[in-house]
Design a protein around this motif. Structure first.
Motif, PDB file in Angstrom:
ATOM      1  N   ALA A 137       0.822  -1.209   0.000  1.00  8.83           N
ATOM      2  CA  ALA A 137       0.000   0.000   0.000  1.00  8.83           C
ATOM      3  C   ALA A 137       0.861   1.265   0.000  1.00  8.83           C
ATOM      4  N   VAL A 138       1.904   1.236  -0.805  1.00 11.58           N
ATOM      5  CA  VAL A 138       2.805   2.386  -0.893  1.00 11.58           C
ATOM      6  C   VAL A 138       2.109   3.516  -1.661  1.00 11.58           C
ATOM      7  N   PRO A 139       2.126   4.735  -1.138  1.00 10.28           N
ATOM      8  CA  PRO A 139       1.521   5.852  -1.875  1.00 10.28           C
ATOM      9  C   PRO A 139       2.227   6.055  -3.211  1.00 10.28           C
ATOM     10  N   PRO A 140       1.493   6.423  -4.254  1.00  9.81           N
ATOM     11  CA  PRO A 140       2.141   6.702  -5.544  1.00  9.81           C
ATOM     12  C   PRO A 140       3.152   7.844  -5.408  1.00  9.81           C
ATOM     13  N   ARG A 141       4.180   7.759  -6.213  1.00  9.86           N
ATOM     14  CA  ARG A 141       5.210   8.807  -6.268  1.00  9.86           C
ATOM     15  C   ARG A 141       5.801   9.089  -4.884  1.00  9.86           C
ATOM     16  N   ALA A 142       6.188   8.000  -4.217  1.00  9.83           N
ATOM     17  CA  ALA A 142       6.729   8.125  -2.858  1.00  9.83           C
ATOM     18  C   ALA A 142       8.114   7.508  -2.770  1.00  9.83           C
TER      19      ALA A 142
END
Length: 215
Positions: A137-142
């Protein structure tokens, strides 16, 4: 027969989502798969009821019957067993880890989640099985956040899986009726990420050195 345990001390890390997606992806590649739900909440088993079918077969069992359940799966010709363990560093998680050839430890890249995997890491050292953290569940563009989280994981001595799973709506939409992201939206980015995790995981399981370490 290969056995993979999905273990995390913290609830909400995405254990069941990862478990069901890997099980379906492996079945799609022609493997006979059993998903064994050791969590008293039986979330994976509920998903299995919604889904129906027998590959992956979904079985809810107490951890005290894990050895017997794995033996039944082996006798039935199952190629891959995935163990979805409870969100706690307890006897069930230890049993799952000890029964596994490989352990995956999903975690979000937040401070609270990363702190929790320290206990899970200690549990894996007790079990003496190869274990890898996988960011979920990694945030996009992180990218910067992922790099900071990777430094924390390396600092506690846990290897890191080479694939991150990004926060995507397809995961949430698919599981509500017993499907997966790849079935909900074939060829989507979520499906590609799961396939990448599966390919890496099966590569680890079939390496002679990996099998020897897990024995």
């Amino acid at each position: 027969m290969h056995v993979v345990a999905i273990v995390s001390q913290k609830g909400g890390a995405g254990k069941t989502t990862l478990s069901v997606h890997l099980a379906v992806a492996a079945a799609a590649k022609g493997l006979s798969v059993a998903l064994i739900d050791l969590d008293p909440q039986a979330t994976a088993a509920q998903w299995g009821d919604w889904r129906g079918g027998d590959n992956p077969a979904v079985v809810a069992t107490p951890y005290t019957r894990l050895d017997a359940t794995l033996q039944e799966a082996k006798q039935a010709g199952v190629d891959l067993c995935i163990l979805d363990s409870p969100p706690a560093a307890d006897a069930a998680a230890v049993s799952a880890a000890r029964a596994a050839d490989l352990v995956l430890v999903p975690t979000r890249v937040s401070a609270f989640d990363l702190h929790a995997i320290k206990t899970t890491g200690e549990l894996m050292r007790i079990a003496q099985k190869p274990a890898f953290t996988i960011f979920n569940a990694v945030p996009p563009r992180a990218a910067a956040l992922v790099e900071d989280a990777a430094a924390v994981v390396r600092g506690i001595g846990m290897p890191l899986a080479p694939v991150c799973l990004t926060e995507r709506a397809a995961y949430r939409h698919a599981v509500v009726d017993g499907h997966t992201a790849g079935e909900y939206e074939p060829g989507c980015k979520a499906a590609c990420e799961i396939d990448a995790v599966l390919d890496w995981m099966m590569g680890r399981l079939t390496k002679p050195s990996s099998i020897a370490q897990a024995a």
